[in-house]
Design a protein around this motif. Structure first.
Motif, PDB file in Angstrom:
ATOM      1  N   MET A 180       0.956  -1.118  -0.027  1.00  0.00           N
ATOM      2  CA  MET A 180      -0.018   0.029   0.115  1.00  0.00           C
ATOM      3  C   MET A 180       0.947   1.169  -0.058  1.00  0.00           C
ATOM      4  O   MET A 180       1.813   1.463   0.712  1.00  0.00           O
ATOM      5  N   PHE A 181       0.463   2.111  -0.603  1.00  0.00           N
ATOM      6  CA  PHE A 181       1.200   3.549  -0.859  1.00  0.00           C
ATOM      7  C   PHE A 181       0.357   4.425  -0.008  1.00  0.00           C
ATOM      8  O   PHE A 181      -0.916   4.453   0.389  1.00  0.00           O
ATOM      9  N   ILE A 182       1.225   5.475   0.660  1.00  0.00           N
ATOM     10  CA  ILE A 182       0.589   6.576   1.446  1.00  0.00           C
ATOM     11  C   ILE A 182       1.400   7.840   0.793  1.00  0.00           C
ATOM     12  O   ILE A 182       2.370   7.870   0.256  1.00  0.00           O
ATOM     13  N   SER A 183       0.466   8.696   0.411  1.00  0.00           N
ATOM     14  CA  SER A 183       1.087  10.146  -0.163  1.00  0.00           C
ATOM     15  C   SER A 183       1.034  11.254   0.811  1.00  0.00           C
ATOM     16  O   SER A 183      -0.015  11.501   1.584  1.00  0.00           O
ATOM     17  N   ILE A 184       2.119  12.042   0.970  1.00  0.00           N
ATOM     18  CA  ILE A 184       2.004  13.218   1.921  1.00  0.00           C
ATOM     19  C   ILE A 184       1.247  14.351   1.181  1.00  0.00           C
ATOM     20  O   ILE A 184       1.663  15.004   0.335  1.00  0.00           O
ATOM     21  N   ASP A 185       0.166  14.727   1.860  1.00  0.00           N
ATOM     22  CA  ASP A 185      -0.539  15.858   1.143  1.00  0.00           C
ATOM     23  C   ASP A 185       0.047  17.040   1.954  1.00  0.00           C
ATOM     24  O   ASP A 185       0.175  18.054   1.024  1.00  0.00           O
ATOM     25  N   ARG A 186       0.349  17.297   3.078  1.00  0.00           N
ATOM     26  CA  ARG A 186       0.893  18.449   3.686  1.00  0.00           C
ATOM     27  C   ARG A 186       1.429  18.261   4.954  1.00  0.00           C
ATOM     28  O   ARG A 186       1.398  17.210   5.643  1.00  0.00           O
ATOM     29  N   PHE A 187       2.071  19.187   5.533  1.00  0.00           N
ATOM     30  CA  PHE A 187       2.801  19.002   6.955  1.00  0.00           C
ATOM     31  C   PHE A 187       2.023  20.162   7.762  1.00  0.00           C
ATOM     32  O   PHE A 187       1.622  21.211   7.402  1.00  0.00           O
ATOM     33  N   GLU A 188       1.876  19.629   8.979  1.00  0.00           N
ATOM     34  CA  GLU A 188       0.953  20.545  10.061  1.00  0.00           C
ATOM     35  C   GLU A 188       1.707  20.134  11.461  1.00  0.00           C
ATOM     36  O   GLU A 188       1.695  19.228  11.965  1.00  0.00           O
ATOM     37  N   GLY A 189       2.610  21.292  11.808  1.00  0.00           N
ATOM     38  CA  GLY A 189       3.184  21.117  13.008  1.00  0.00           C
ATOM     39  C   GLY A 189       4.355  19.958  12.877  1.00  0.00           C
ATOM     40  O   GLY A 189       5.167  19.848  11.884  1.00  0.00           O
ATOM     41  N   ASP A 190       4.254  19.205  13.809  1.00  0.00           N
ATOM     42  CA  ASP A 190       4.930  17.759  14.067  1.00  0.00           C
ATOM     43  C   ASP A 190       4.666  16.489  13.102  1.00  0.00           C
ATOM     44  O   ASP A 190       5.019  15.630  13.217  1.00  0.00           O
ATOM     45  N   PHE A 191       3.590  16.872  12.430  1.00  0.00           N
ATOM     46  CA  PHE A 191       2.905  15.658  11.687  1.00  0.00           C
ATOM     47  C   PHE A 191       2.802  16.048   9.924  1.00  0.00           C
ATOM     48  O   PHE A 191       2.681  17.121   9.549  1.00  0.00           O
ATOM     49  N   ALA A 192       2.690  14.748   9.372  1.00  0.00           N
ATOM     50  CA  ALA A 192       2.565  14.693   8.034  1.00  0.00           C
ATOM     51  C   ALA A 192       1.025  14.233   7.928  1.00  0.00           C
ATOM     52  O   ALA A 192       0.818  13.373   8.201  1.00  0.00           O
ATOM     53  N   VAL A 193       0.566  15.122   7.220  1.00  0.00           N
ATOM     54  CA  VAL A 193      -1.051  14.779   7.129  1.00  0.00           C
ATOM     55  C   VAL A 193      -0.798  13.999   5.591  1.00  0.00           C
ATOM     56  O   VAL A 193      -0.458  14.448   4.548  1.00  0.00           O
ATOM     57  N   CYS A 194      -1.335  12.478   5.654  1.00  0.00           N
ATOM     58  CA  CYS A 194      -1.179  11.878   4.660  1.00  0.00           C
ATOM     59  C   CYS A 194      -2.545  11.209   4.100  1.00  0.00           C
ATOM     60  O   CYS A 194      -3.415  11.314   5.021  1.00  0.00           O
ATOM     61  N   GLU A 195      -2.575  10.514   2.830  1.00  0.00           N
ATOM     62  CA  GLU A 195      -3.788   9.825   2.518  1.00  0.00           C
ATOM     63  C   GLU A 195      -3.182   8.659   1.914  1.00  0.00           C
ATOM     64  O   GLU A 195      -2.252   8.516   0.969  1.00  0.00           O
ATOM     65  N   ASP A 196      -3.950   7.472   2.197  1.00  0.00           N
ATOM     66  CA  ASP A 196      -3.506   6.205   1.642  1.00  0.00           C
ATOM     67  C   ASP A 196      -4.280   6.009   0.333  1.00  0.00           C
ATOM     68  O   ASP A 196      -5.301   6.576   0.149  1.00  0.00           O
ATOM     69  N   ASP A 197      -4.124   4.717  -0.325  1.00  0.00           N
ATOM     70  CA  ASP A 197      -4.910   4.284  -1.462  1.00  0.00           C
ATOM     71  C   ASP A 197      -6.350   4.208  -1.402  1.00  0.00           C
ATOM     72  O   ASP A 197      -7.081   4.285  -2.212  1.00  0.00           O
ATOM     73  N   ASN A 198      -7.039   4.246  -0.136  1.00  0.00           N
ATOM     74  CA  ASN A 198      -8.125   4.073   0.251  1.00  0.00           C
ATOM     75  C   ASN A 198      -8.718   5.082   0.547  1.00  0.00           C
ATOM     76  O   ASN A 198      -9.901   5.437   1.135  1.00  0.00           O
ATOM     77  N   LEU A 199      -8.010   6.366   0.355  1.00  0.00           N
ATOM     78  CA  LEU A 199      -8.449   7.653   0.673  1.00  0.00           C
ATOM     79  C   LEU A 199      -8.824   7.996   2.107  1.00  0.00           C
ATOM     80  O   LEU A 199      -9.267   9.029   2.530  1.00  0.00           O
ATOM     81  N   LYS A 200      -7.826   7.206   3.125  1.00  0.00           N
ATOM     82  CA  LYS A 200      -8.218   7.398   4.526  1.00  0.00           C
ATOM     83  C   LYS A 200      -7.048   8.417   4.916  1.00  0.00           C
ATOM     84  O   LYS A 200      -5.731   8.254   4.419  1.00  0.00           O
ATOM     85  N   ILE A 201      -7.162   9.293   5.673  1.00  0.00           N
ATOM     86  CA  ILE A 201      -6.527  10.250   6.285  1.00  0.00           C
ATOM     87  C   ILE A 201      -5.611   9.762   7.177  1.00  0.00           C
ATOM     88  O   ILE A 201      -6.128   9.197   8.127  1.00  0.00           O
ATOM     89  N   ILE A 202      -4.104   9.813   7.413  1.00  0.00           N
ATOM     90  CA  ILE A 202      -3.298   9.189   7.941  1.00  0.00           C
ATOM     91  C   ILE A 202      -2.397  10.465   8.772  1.00  0.00           C
ATOM     92  O   ILE A 202      -1.578  11.151   8.077  1.00  0.00           O
ATOM     93  N   ASN A 203      -2.340  10.593   9.937  1.00  0.00           N
ATOM     94  CA  ASN A 203      -1.333  11.541  10.646  1.00  0.00           C
ATOM     95  C   ASN A 203      -0.198  10.816  11.058  1.00  0.00           C
ATOM     96  O   ASN A 203       0.005   9.821  11.844  1.00  0.00           O
ATOM     97  N   ILE A 204       0.918  11.228  10.364  1.00  0.00           N
ATOM     98  CA  ILE A 204       2.298  10.531  10.561  1.00  0.00           C
ATOM     99  C   ILE A 204       3.195  11.424  11.323  1.00  0.00           C
ATOM    100  O   ILE A 204       3.406  12.421  10.933  1.00  0.00           O
ATOM    101  N   PRO A 205       3.836  11.105  12.540  1.00  0.00           N
ATOM    102  CA  PRO A 205       4.939  12.123  12.956  1.00  0.00           C
ATOM    103  C   PRO A 205       5.826  12.510  12.084  1.00  0.00           C
ATOM    104  O   PRO A 205       6.543  11.099  11.534  1.00  0.00           O
TER     105      PRO A 205
END
Length: 75
Positions: free
Chosen positions: A1-26
């Protein structure tokens, strides 16, 4: 599965997976060179930038924009 970085907010990367689920990654879990628009692979909790997939998706987005703007009916 791939995850794409949409943007950075503070100490997190706001990402989206292939199922369009939003994931916050430190940010601390990402490679230092990771930037907005990059595609990541995750393996056992470790993230790496997939440069080939990133390039493929950016090229596809460019092609779609070209189709949209070259055929917008405003000519």
């Amino acid at each position: 599965m791939f995850i794409s970085i949409d943007r950075f907010e503070g100490d997190f990367a706001v990402c989206e997976d292939d199922n369009l689920k939003i994931i916050n990654i430190p940010r601390s879990k990402l490679p230092k060179e990771a930037k907005e628009g990059d595609v990541l692979k995750c393996f056992k909790g470790n993230y790496a930038v997939d440069y080939e997939e990133t390039k493929r998706r950016k090229l596809r987005a460019f092609e779609l924009q070209k189709i949209i703007f070259d055929n917008d009916g405003l000519k």
